[in-house]
Every structure is written in structure tokens, then in C-alpha cells.
Design a protein around this motif. Structure first.
Motif, PDB file in Angstrom:
ATOM      1  N   ASP A 115       6.370 -22.629  31.082  1.00 22.88           N
ATOM      2  CA  ASP A 115       6.756 -22.091  32.393  1.00 22.88           C
ATOM      3  C   ASP A 115       6.491 -20.590  32.496  1.00 22.88           C
ATOM      4  OD1 ASP A 115       7.839 -24.546  33.433  1.00 22.88           O
ATOM      5  OD2 ASP A 115       9.546 -24.264  32.083  1.00 22.88           O
ATOM      6  N   PHE A 116       5.935 -20.000  31.426  1.00 24.84           N
ATOM      7  CA  PHE A 116       5.757 -18.547  31.360  1.00 24.84           C
ATOM      8  C   PHE A 116       4.353 -18.171  30.887  1.00 24.84           C
ATOM      9  CE2 PHE A 116      10.192 -19.521  30.730  1.00 24.84           C
ATOM     10  CZ  PHE A 116      10.878 -18.558  31.470  1.00 24.84           C
ATOM     11  N   ARG A 117       4.018 -16.902  31.092  1.00 29.39           N
ATOM     12  CA  ARG A 117       2.836 -16.295  30.483  1.00 29.39           C
ATOM     13  C   ARG A 117       3.311 -15.086  29.690  1.00 29.39           C
ATOM     14  NH1 ARG A 117      -1.928 -15.207  34.699  1.00 29.39           N
ATOM     15  NH2 ARG A 117      -2.961 -14.644  32.736  1.00 29.39           N
ATOM     16  N   PHE A 118       2.993 -15.053  28.431  1.00 23.48           N
ATOM     17  CA  PHE A 118       3.409 -13.929  27.598  1.00 23.48           C
ATOM     18  C   PHE A 118       2.562 -12.696  27.908  1.00 23.48           C
ATOM     19  CE2 PHE A 118       5.440 -17.235  25.179  1.00 23.48           C
ATOM     20  CZ  PHE A 118       6.509 -16.609  24.558  1.00 23.48           C
ATOM     21  N   ILE A 119       3.198 -11.543  27.770  1.00 21.74           N
ATOM     22  CA  ILE A 119       2.460 -10.280  27.868  1.00 21.74           C
ATOM     23  C   ILE A 119       2.409  -9.598  26.497  1.00 21.74           C
ATOM     24  CG2 ILE A 119       2.985  -9.945  30.301  1.00 21.74           C
ATOM     25  CD1 ILE A 119       5.114  -7.872  29.467  1.00 21.74           C
ATOM     26  N   GLY A 120       3.054 -10.201  25.489  1.00 18.41           N
ATOM     27  CA  GLY A 120       2.975  -9.667  24.138  1.00 18.41           C
ATOM     28  C   GLY A 120       4.150 -10.082  23.276  1.00 18.41           C
ATOM     29  N   ARG A 121       3.925 -10.131  21.969  1.00 17.53           N
ATOM     30  CA  ARG A 121       5.002 -10.341  20.996  1.00 17.53           C
ATOM     31  C   ARG A 121       5.259  -9.039  20.282  1.00 17.53           C
ATOM     32  NH1 ARG A 121       4.239 -14.119  15.725  1.00 17.53           N
ATOM     33  NH2 ARG A 121       3.098 -12.256  15.045  1.00 17.53           N
ATOM     34  N   ALA A 122       6.539  -8.747  20.035  1.00 11.84           N
ATOM     35  CA  ALA A 122       6.907  -7.481  19.402  1.00 11.84           C
ATOM     36  C   ALA A 122       7.191  -7.610  17.915  1.00 11.84           C
ATOM     37  CB  ALA A 122       8.134  -6.888  20.103  1.00 11.84           C
ATOM     38  N   MET A 123       7.916  -8.648  17.523  1.00 10.24           N
ATOM     39  CA  MET A 123       8.386  -8.695  16.146  1.00 10.24           C
ATOM     40  C   MET A 123       8.621 -10.118  15.680  1.00 10.24           C
ATOM     41  SD  MET A 123      11.806  -9.678  16.263  1.00 10.24           S
ATOM     42  CE  MET A 123      13.263  -9.602  17.297  1.00 10.24           C
ATOM     43  N   THR A 124       8.776 -10.239  14.357  1.00 12.28           N
ATOM     44  CA  THR A 124       9.162 -11.509  13.751  1.00 12.28           C
ATOM     45  C   THR A 124      10.308 -11.257  12.780  1.00 12.28           C
ATOM     46  OG1 THR A 124       7.554 -11.275  11.940  1.00 12.28           O
ATOM     47  CG2 THR A 124       6.847 -12.496  13.905  1.00 12.28           C
ATOM     48  N   ILE A 125      11.086 -12.310  12.538  1.00 10.43           N
ATOM     49  CA  ILE A 125      12.165 -12.271  11.541  1.00 10.43           C
ATOM     50  C   ILE A 125      12.023 -13.545  10.721  1.00 10.43           C
ATOM     51  CG2 ILE A 125      14.630 -12.005  11.127  1.00 10.43           C
ATOM     52  CD1 ILE A 125      14.962 -11.174  14.038  1.00 10.43           C
ATOM     53  N   GLY A 254       9.373 -11.720  22.021  1.00  6.60           N
ATOM     54  CA  GLY A 254       8.260 -11.267  22.850  1.00  6.60           C
ATOM     55  C   GLY A 254       8.710 -11.103  24.285  1.00  6.60           C
ATOM     56  N   PHE A 255       7.762 -10.913  25.164  1.00  9.09           N
ATOM     57  CA  PHE A 255       8.069 -10.687  26.577  1.00  9.09           C
ATOM     58  C   PHE A 255       7.096 -11.498  27.429  1.00  9.09           C
ATOM     59  CE2 PHE A 255       9.540  -7.172  24.108  1.00  9.09           C
ATOM     60  CZ  PHE A 255      10.819  -6.964  24.598  1.00  9.09           C
ATOM     61  N   ALA A 256       7.612 -12.071  28.541  1.00  2.00           N
ATOM     62  CA  ALA A 256       6.796 -12.964  29.357  1.00  2.00           C
ATOM     63  C   ALA A 256       7.211 -12.902  30.817  1.00  2.00           C
ATOM     64  CB  ALA A 256       6.909 -14.397  28.840  1.00  2.00           C
ATOM     65  N   VAL A 257       6.327 -13.381  31.675  1.00  4.07           N
ATOM     66  CA  VAL A 257       6.566 -13.443  33.121  1.00  4.07           C
ATOM     67  C   VAL A 257       6.363 -14.884  33.585  1.00  4.07           C
ATOM     68  CG1 VAL A 257       5.943 -11.050  33.580  1.00  4.07           C
ATOM     69  CG2 VAL A 257       4.146 -12.799  33.519  1.00  4.07           C
ATOM     70  N   PRO A 258       6.814 -15.223  34.797  1.00  2.71           N
ATOM     71  CA  PRO A 258       6.589 -16.578  35.309  1.00  2.71           C
ATOM     72  C   PRO A 258       5.103 -16.939  35.298  1.00  2.71           C
ATOM     73  CG  PRO A 258       8.161 -15.427  36.687  1.00  2.71           C
ATOM     74  CD  PRO A 258       7.618 -14.411  35.727  1.00  2.71           C
ATOM     75  N   LYS A 259       4.800 -18.212  35.064  1.00  2.00           N
ATOM     76  CA  LYS A 259       3.415 -18.621  34.823  1.00  2.00           C
ATOM     77  C   LYS A 259       2.471 -18.380  35.994  1.00  2.00           C
ATOM     78  CE  LYS A 259       4.076 -23.461  36.230  1.00  2.00           C
ATOM     79  NZ  LYS A 259       3.962 -24.877  35.815  1.00  2.00           N
ATOM     80  N   ASP A 260       2.996 -18.306  37.227  1.00  2.40           N
ATOM     81  CA  ASP A 260       2.133 -18.124  38.396  1.00  2.40           C
ATOM     82  C   ASP A 260       1.861 -16.652  38.723  1.00  2.40           C
ATOM     83  OD1 ASP A 260       1.859 -20.867  38.800  1.00  2.40           O
ATOM     84  OD2 ASP A 260       3.684 -20.981  40.008  1.00  2.40           O
ATOM     85  N   GLU A 292      10.137  -7.426  11.276  1.00  4.18           N
ATOM     86  CA  GLU A 292       8.732  -7.153  11.018  1.00  4.18           C
ATOM     87  C   GLU A 292       8.008  -6.827  12.324  1.00  4.18           C
ATOM     88  OE1 GLU A 292       8.057  -7.134   7.824  1.00  4.18           O
ATOM     89  OE2 GLU A 292       9.972  -8.054   7.290  1.00  4.18           O
ATOM     90  N   HIS A 293       7.384  -5.672  12.380  1.00  6.78           N
ATOM     91  CA  HIS A 293       6.547  -5.349  13.530  1.00  6.78           C
ATOM     92  C   HIS A 293       5.368  -6.319  13.523  1.00  6.78           C
ATOM     93  CE1 HIS A 293       3.112  -3.204  15.455  1.00  6.78           C
ATOM     94  NE2 HIS A 293       4.027  -2.994  16.372  1.00  6.78           N
ATOM     95  N   ALA A 294       5.155  -7.047  14.617  1.00  9.40           N
ATOM     96  CA  ALA A 294       4.158  -8.129  14.612  1.00  9.40           C
ATOM     97  C   ALA A 294       3.575  -8.324  16.004  1.00  9.40           C
ATOM     98  CB  ALA A 294       4.800  -9.423  14.115  1.00  9.40           C
ATOM     99  N   TYR A 295       2.846  -7.316  16.465  1.00  5.40           N
ATOM    100  CA  TYR A 295       2.265  -7.404  17.801  1.00  5.40           C
ATOM    101  C   TYR A 295       1.255  -8.541  17.907  1.00  5.40           C
ATOM    102  CZ  TYR A 295      -0.703  -6.542  21.808  1.00  5.40           C
ATOM    103  OH  TYR A 295      -1.418  -6.711  22.964  1.00  5.40           O
ATOM    104  N   LEU A 296       1.362  -9.304  18.997  1.00  2.00           N
ATOM    105  CA  LEU A 296       0.345 -10.273  19.393  1.00  2.00           C
ATOM    106  C   LEU A 296       0.090 -10.095  20.875  1.00  2.00           C
ATOM    107  CD1 LEU A 296       1.078 -13.762  17.737  1.00  2.00           C
ATOM    108  CD2 LEU A 296      -0.796 -12.191  17.231  1.00  2.00           C
ATOM    109  N   SER A 297      -1.143 -10.278  21.292  1.00  2.00           N
ATOM    110  CA  SER A 297      -1.474 -10.184  22.718  1.00  2.00           C
ATOM    111  C   SER A 297      -0.842 -11.346  23.478  1.00  2.00           C
ATOM    112  CB  SER A 297      -2.990 -10.232  22.905  1.00  2.00           C
ATOM    113  OG  SER A 297      -3.485 -11.526  22.578  1.00  2.00           O
ATOM    114  N   GLY A 298      -0.841 -11.237  24.796  1.00  2.00           N
ATOM    115  CA  GLY A 298      -0.275 -12.298  25.608  1.00  2.00           C
ATOM    116  C   GLY A 298      -0.953 -13.636  25.382  1.00  2.00           C
ATOM    117  N   ALA A 299      -2.287 -13.650  25.381  1.00  2.00           N
ATOM    118  CA  ALA A 299      -3.020 -14.894  25.203  1.00  2.00           C
ATOM    119  C   ALA A 299      -2.771 -15.513  23.831  1.00  2.00           C
ATOM    120  CB  ALA A 299      -4.519 -14.653  25.404  1.00  2.00           C
ATOM    121  N   ASP A 300      -2.764 -14.673  22.790  1.00  2.00           N
ATOM    122  CA  ASP A 300      -2.504 -15.188  21.443  1.00  2.00           C
ATOM    123  C   ASP A 300      -1.087 -15.736  21.331  1.00  2.00           C
ATOM    124  OD1 ASP A 300      -5.051 -14.557  20.634  1.00  2.00           O
ATOM    125  OD2 ASP A 300      -4.479 -12.692  19.626  1.00  2.00           O
TER     126      ASP A 300
END
Length: 324
Positions: A115-125, A254-260, A292-300
Motif C-alpha cells: 500500500d506504500f512506496r518507500f523513499i528510503g531505509r535508514a537503519m537495521t537492528i 524506513g520511510f514511505a508514502v501512499p502508493k499512488d 546499524e546505518h543501512a541506507y537503501l533507496s526507495g526502489a530497493d
């Protein structure tokens, strides 16, 4: 001119007008309008802390005011539903925890990461398996061998029924062909660690950041880390995949917005998110918390979330979890 041509021209004109409208809006985005980041958990926790430092850096990168709003309930489902149902205009963003791939399987909501589109991941635990320092298990292989010979006897504490850490222990069971006695602590990982120190359980499935002070003090021994790579706080502990076990279980944020949300707006948000997440302030905060700092792009991140959604949709129904 026949009616068919008239209809085609009207439709084409309307489509062009719509595209121009979106493009014009995106060109002005975000303007001076406030952006709200909805954190689905209470103030003071890891999700809230991550959201707030991200908001500060994101605000500088995107050039408008960014506010964090805590909207809690149903293990995060209420806050995420607020964003899913918001106008897809880029002004409402969700903090997305790993639980967003699990909530539908746990019965809290029909909402999923689709239901969302990510704009990026920040971290992992990452998850980790930890035992008492004086236990008979020197290695993870020792621990698994014992569990195979004594099905259901090893009590493994976690941070609550349906938590990512209970799922971590269940993943070890599935991959290694063992059976644990899961012991959930509804008030969190700290209580599970206390129970382990007191000898009331034999192991815990929690993150390295939640046990490393006790490991450094010589009271506990972490046998394995279940993340993508070695832990920054317990760097000498082996990673499961390096030992030949195909297990990667970790929390993430991470952070995301509505899919549309229109592509043009997502591109603006992604660029600002990349700058914010890779800022020195963000990296320093995550390191200070043992994340853990773990940036990923929205698409990834979209692709990774889809994989985890499929995995947890299969795994969780087999765990026999009964939500209260």
C-alpha cells in the motif's frame, strides 16, 4: 467530425491536462507547506528517536517544515493506516518498521507494504541469540545440536508475542529443524534479558544492542548475529550466514508514502531522504543507539519489503501465535 473522434480528442485533452497539472504541482513541491511524518509508536522509543533525527535532517534537505506526529495503536497499524488513507501528495510520510510486513499476518489490519512506496531505509537492528556466559554452549552449532536432541526444552525469551524477535527464534527453528519453548515478555526485551540473567530461561532472541553491556560485563555470551553483516556493537560475534545458516532476521526502519503518490513527487522525497539518512548527524545517532546505518533507496526497499512480506506471510501462520 464524427462522435468517435470528438470523444478521442476530449479524452486526450483531459489526459494532457492531468499530466500538466501533476507536473506543475510537482515542480512547486513542496513549496512552503508542512510535511508530516507519522510515527506509529509512542514518543521515546527507537522508532520515534529515528523519526525525529530524520525529520530534522530531512527538513534541511527538502527546504520546508517537517513535523513528527505520534499516532499509536494496534502494534503500529493505526498510524500506518492514517498514512495509507491520506492524500497521496507527498505531505504525509510514514515511518515504516519491519512490522509493517507482518501486521496483516498477525491479524491487526489488511494493510501491507504494498500500500506504500518507500523513499528510503535508514537503519537495521539485527536479531541475535544470546545465552548465559557460564552455559554449556560455546558456539551456535553447540546450541543447535543440543536443541535437536532436546526438542521443546530450550526456553527462548523474546520481546512479546508476535514481535520480530519471536519471529527471529521461529526462523531459527524453521531453518535448523529444531523446536524451542518460546517465552514472550510483553513489556519488552529488557525483561527477557533479566530473566536470562536470573536463569529462568536458557536464551534470548533480541538485538545485540539490548545485551552488549551484559556481554561486555562477562555475564552473557552472544552466540550468533542474524543480520546482514557483523554487529557494530558486538563485532566479534559470528554472523549466521557466515556459519552456513541461511537466516537473516532483523528489524529495520524506513520511510514511505501512499502508493499512488506521483513519480515526480517521490523523486523529490527520495533525493531529500538520501541526503538526510546519509548525514553525519543521522549516522552518529544510530551508532549511539547500537543500530546499524543501512541506507537503501526507495526502489530497493520496495523490493526488499515485498520479499519479507511474502516470507512472513508464510512463516507467521505456522507459528501458532494467538494475539490477545
Amino acid at each position: 467530425m464524427n462522435l468517435k473522434k470528438v470523444v478521442s480528442i476530449v479524452a486526450a485533452t483531459a489526459m494532457c491536462a492531468s499530466v500538466l497539472s501533476v507536473s506543475a504541482f510537482a515542480a512547486d513541491f513542496p513549496g512552503k507547506k508542512q510535511i508530516t511524518i507519522v510515527c506509529p509508536y509512542a514518543a521515546g522509543g527507537a522508532s520515534d528517536t529515528t523519526s525525529r533525527i530524520f525529520a530534522s535532517e530531512f527538513e534541511q534537505a527538502i527546504g520546508t517544515t517537517v513535523l513528527v506526529q505520534n499516532t499509536t495503536g494496534a502494534s503500529g497499524a493505526i498510524g500506518l493506516e492514517t498514512v495509507r488513507n491520506s492524500k497521496p501528495d507527498g505531505y504525509t510520510i510514514a515511518y515504516m518498521p519491519v512490522e509493517s510486513t507482518m501486521l496483516s499476518s498477525l491479524g491487526y489490519t489488511d494493510l501491507t507494504t504494498e500500500d506504500f512506496r518507500f523513499i528510503g531505509r535508514a537503519m537495521t537492528i539485527p536479531a541475535a541469540i544470546t545465552v548465559k556466559a557460564d552455559s554449556e554452549w560455546e558456539t551456535f552449532d553447540d546450541f543447535i545440536a543440543y536443541a535437536k536432541e532436546h526438542p521443546g526444552e530450550v526456553r527462548v525469551g523474546n520481546s512479546g508475542t508476535g514481535s520480530i524477535w519471536q519471529v527471529a527464534a521461529a526462523s531459527v527453528e524453521e531453518t535448523c529443524g529444531v523446536e524451542f519453548n518460546h517465552v514472550p515478555f510483553s513489556d519488552g526485551a529488557a525483561s527477557a534479558v533479566t530473566a536470562l540473567l536470573g536463569g529462568n530461561i536458557e536464551a534470548v532472541a533480541v538485538s545485540p544492542s539490548e545485551v552488549y553491556t551484559n556481554v561486555e560485563a562477562g555475564d552473557l555470551r552472544t552466540l550468533v548475529v542474524l543480520g546482514e553483516s557483523a554487529s557494530s556493537v558486538l563485532p566479534d560475534v559470528p554472523v549466521a550466514t557466515d556459519l552456513g545458516y541461511d537466516i537473516v532476521i532483523q528489524g529495520w526502519g524506513g520511510f514511505a508514502v501512499p502508493k499512488d503518490t506521483p513519480d515526480e513527487i517521490v523523486e523529490v522525497l527520495e533525493a531529500a531522504a538520501e541526503t538526510a539518512i546519509n548525514s553525519d548527524a543521522m549516522k552518529e545517532l544510530l551508532a549511539s543507539k547500537g543500530y546499524e546505518h543501512a541506507y537503501l533507496s526507495g526502489a530497493d526497499m520496495d523490493a526488499k519489503a515485498a520479499e519479507e512480506l511474502a516470507h512472513y506471510s508464510e512463516l507467521i501462520p505456522t507459528m501458532g501465535i494467538v494475539m490477545e
